[in-house]
Design a protein around this motif. Sequence first.
Motif, mmCIF file in Angstrom:
data_model
loop_
_atom_site.group_PDB
_atom_site.id
_atom_site.type_symbol
_atom_site.label_atom_id
_atom_site.label_comp_id
_atom_site.label_asym_id
_atom_site.label_seq_id
_atom_site.Cartn_x
_atom_site.Cartn_y
_atom_site.Cartn_z
ATOM 1 N N LYS A 209 0.047 -7.598 -4.563
ATOM 2 C CA LYS A 209 0.966 -8.160 -5.546
ATOM 3 C C LYS A 209 1.179 -9.663 -5.393
ATOM 4 C CE LYS A 209 4.709 -5.661 -6.286
ATOM 5 N NZ LYS A 209 5.875 -4.782 -6.037
ATOM 6 N N TYR A 210 1.150 -10.162 -4.149
ATOM 7 C CA TYR A 210 1.542 -11.543 -3.924
ATOM 8 C C TYR A 210 0.492 -12.418 -3.247
ATOM 9 C CZ TYR A 210 6.073 -9.420 -4.882
ATOM 10 O OH TYR A 210 7.103 -8.735 -5.462
ATOM 11 N N MET A 211 -0.441 -11.815 -2.518
ATOM 12 C CA MET A 211 -1.395 -12.602 -1.759
ATOM 13 C C MET A 211 -2.780 -12.651 -2.392
ATOM 14 S SD MET A 211 -0.360 -11.341 2.088
ATOM 15 C CE MET A 211 -1.633 -12.330 2.853
ATOM 16 N N CYS A 212 -3.165 -11.608 -3.109
ATOM 17 C CA CYS A 212 -4.524 -11.545 -3.665
ATOM 18 C C CYS A 212 -4.600 -12.359 -4.958
ATOM 19 C CB CYS A 212 -4.912 -10.092 -3.938
ATOM 20 S SG CYS A 212 -6.546 -9.933 -4.683
ATOM 21 N N PRO A 213 -5.479 -13.358 -5.031
ATOM 22 C CA PRO A 213 -5.585 -14.166 -6.261
ATOM 23 C C PRO A 213 -6.202 -13.405 -7.424
ATOM 24 C CG PRO A 213 -7.280 -14.800 -4.694
ATOM 25 C CD PRO A 213 -6.392 -13.823 -3.973
ATOM 26 N N GLN A 264 5.950 7.894 -8.527
ATOM 27 C CA GLN A 264 5.999 8.296 -7.125
ATOM 28 C C GLN A 264 4.637 8.245 -6.446
ATOM 29 O OE1 GLN A 264 8.142 12.022 -6.534
ATOM 30 N NE2 GLN A 264 9.401 11.610 -8.345
ATOM 31 N N VAL A 265 3.553 8.413 -7.199
ATOM 32 C CA VAL A 265 2.217 8.385 -6.577
ATOM 33 C C VAL A 265 1.621 6.989 -6.567
ATOM 34 C CG1 VAL A 265 1.742 10.776 -7.243
ATOM 35 C CG2 VAL A 265 1.023 8.898 -8.746
ATOM 36 N N CYS A 266 2.253 6.036 -7.263
ATOM 37 C CA CYS A 266 1.675 4.693 -7.374
ATOM 38 C C CYS A 266 1.797 3.938 -6.054
ATOM 39 C CB CYS A 266 2.374 3.909 -8.477
ATOM 40 S SG CYS A 266 1.718 2.236 -8.691
ATOM 41 N N PRO A 267 0.696 3.453 -5.488
ATOM 42 C CA PRO A 267 0.769 2.736 -4.198
ATOM 43 C C PRO A 267 1.428 1.371 -4.289
ATOM 44 C CG PRO A 267 -1.462 2.689 -5.053
ATOM 45 C CD PRO A 267 -0.686 3.601 -5.958
ATOM 46 N N THR A 268 1.575 0.824 -5.509
ATOM 47 C CA THR A 268 2.276 -0.449 -5.659
ATOM 48 C C THR A 268 3.669 -0.277 -6.245
ATOM 49 O OG1 THR A 268 1.263 -0.831 -7.831
ATOM 50 C CG2 THR A 268 0.126 -1.740 -5.915
ATOM 51 N N GLY A 269 4.061 0.963 -6.556
ATOM 52 C CA GLY A 269 5.420 1.243 -6.985
ATOM 53 C C GLY A 269 5.754 0.864 -8.410
ATOM 54 N N ASP A 274 5.457 1.452 -18.568
ATOM 55 C CA ASP A 274 5.931 0.155 -19.060
ATOM 56 C C ASP A 274 4.792 -0.714 -19.568
ATOM 57 O OD1 ASP A 274 8.506 0.871 -18.400
ATOM 58 O OD2 ASP A 274 8.430 -0.085 -16.417
ATOM 59 N N GLY A 275 3.576 -0.189 -19.562
ATOM 60 C CA GLY A 275 2.421 -0.947 -20.033
ATOM 61 C C GLY A 275 1.595 -1.501 -18.885
ATOM 62 N N LEU A 276 0.484 -2.137 -19.223
ATOM 63 C CA LEU A 276 -0.414 -2.696 -18.225
ATOM 64 C C LEU A 276 0.276 -3.835 -17.473
ATOM 65 C CD1 LEU A 276 -3.279 -2.729 -17.016
ATOM 66 C CD2 LEU A 276 -3.898 -4.378 -18.786
ATOM 67 N N GLN A 277 0.225 -3.792 -16.146
ATOM 68 C CA GLN A 277 0.873 -4.792 -15.305
ATOM 69 C C GLN A 277 -0.125 -5.300 -14.270
ATOM 70 O OE1 GLN A 277 4.652 -2.629 -14.053
ATOM 71 N NE2 GLN A 277 3.746 -1.310 -15.615
ATOM 72 N N TYR A 278 0.045 -6.555 -13.874
ATOM 73 C CA TYR A 278 -0.911 -7.135 -12.925
ATOM 74 C C TYR A 278 -0.860 -6.442 -11.577
ATOM 75 C CZ TYR A 278 2.612 -9.725 -10.233
ATOM 76 O OH TYR A 278 3.653 -10.059 -9.413
ATOM 77 N N GLU A 279 0.254 -5.761 -11.256
ATOM 78 C CA GLU A 279 0.346 -5.061 -9.972
ATOM 79 C C GLU A 279 -0.509 -3.797 -9.924
ATOM 80 O OE1 GLU A 279 4.500 -6.885 -10.714
ATOM 81 O OE2 GLU A 279 2.950 -5.834 -11.866
ATOM 82 N N CYS A 280 -0.924 -3.286 -11.077
ATOM 83 C CA CYS A 280 -1.733 -2.064 -11.114
ATOM 84 C C CYS A 280 -3.111 -2.339 -10.528
ATOM 85 C CB CYS A 280 -1.863 -1.570 -12.557
ATOM 86 S SG CYS A 280 -2.959 -0.137 -12.733
ATOM 87 N N ILE A 281 -3.498 -1.572 -9.526
ATOM 88 C CA ILE A 281 -4.790 -1.780 -8.870
ATOM 89 C C ILE A 281 -5.866 -0.827 -9.394
ATOM 90 C CG2 ILE A 281 -3.751 -2.695 -6.775
ATOM 91 C CD1 ILE A 281 -4.310 0.040 -5.460
#
Length: 457
Positions: A209-213, A264-269, A274-281
Amino acid sequence: MSASVEASLFEKRQKVYPREVHGRFALLRVSAVLGLLGLYYALPWVAWSGRQAVLLDLPARKFYLFGLTLWPQDFPLLTLLLISAALSLFFFTALAGRLWCGYACPQTVWTEVFLWIERHLEGSRTRQMRLDQGPLNVRKFRIKATKHTVWLLFSLWTGFTFVAYFTPARELAAKTLALQLGPWESFWLLFYSFATYGNAGWMREQVCKYMCPYARFQSAMFDADTLVISYDKKRGEPRGARRPEVNPAQQGLGDCINCTLCVQVCPTGIDIRDGLQYECIGCSACIDVCNDVMDKMNYAKGLIRYTTPNALEGKATRVLRPRIIIYGTILLGLLAILLFALANRTPLALDVIRDRNQLYRETREGLIENVYTLKVMNMDDKTRSYILDVTGIDGITVHTDQDPIRATGGEVLSVPVRVRAAEFNLTARSSAIEFILTTADEELSVTETARFLGPTP
């Protein structure tokens, strides 16, 4: 600064407890983890022709890749490989989203292993949450200490394996057992171990979420025809709980029962609804668990699925579109060049350096002489003998103190040579000549062009 703004900027991290999930995509993810980590941990122990199959021998400047030996002079091949890897990332991201992040990224792969260890020792998601919220007692200390000990041992083995790609694994194992590791070997073993333990054990989703460009610029490669994990709002909304036998249409509900299992199963929480988010891996865990819920409710699968924004809106999806064609064409071209270069690679290189202190000189025999220094690079594993010849001017001859020229495997040999030609054979003040270096068995040959200087004719 207001309290609300300060809280948003400095909010304490809430630990994510991803629930274990089973399904088609989970099986693919586990298979990828086992395959990639199996290769990583096994390759240093694979022997090939009496040596380690994959070894980056930096002191000797040799890079072994099974039957191929590469040298620093082969750096253009590495450049091609890295460019191809980057372009393949662009290609697959534009085609199907974050496949790399969900299935092959080292952060994802090692985090999966650490999560498996955590579940095995601490139990399910609910048990982990209860354990963390409970008071510190002997049982909690024992479980936590056991978990971190296993994590540390696994991390140390990971660090050892990393160093084994640069120092032969069996030699490294002997040094480790005898406590005779060198300073650089010790540093990288501990550094890589610490990085694995910290990133996969503690930071986890924070890295993504915060370190990977990549998470920040991935949207530049997405378009309305990119295959991504999506929640079908038209079908799922409005959400609401209901019994399986109840017809949701009669209650004015969509297919989403608001069970929150996808969260609950999402590893990034995140909440994929809510739609496509940059945190989704792109790990697809939400697809597996939602399909399982749909089965239990006797609804059609695919409320959360791989699809495109255009498809969700009822529009046609184009697989072949300009960016895919451009990425694919360039990628295939680079791979073809790389394969051609590898197939036609000659483990011999020649560089000609002309003596700049003197343009030319005239010998006692009346011949015009130029002096050069040849850099002979033997990029083979064995010692080679070479025969040197020169062409380009009638009657031209080459003289050297080394005949034949011998260079050991990997050696860069400096050979001073003198090239002589009769003045009446020179048609210009500067003439092109070619040095031809051939192995004694005539198996390999390389040619390098130089200039021969003489008086104005």
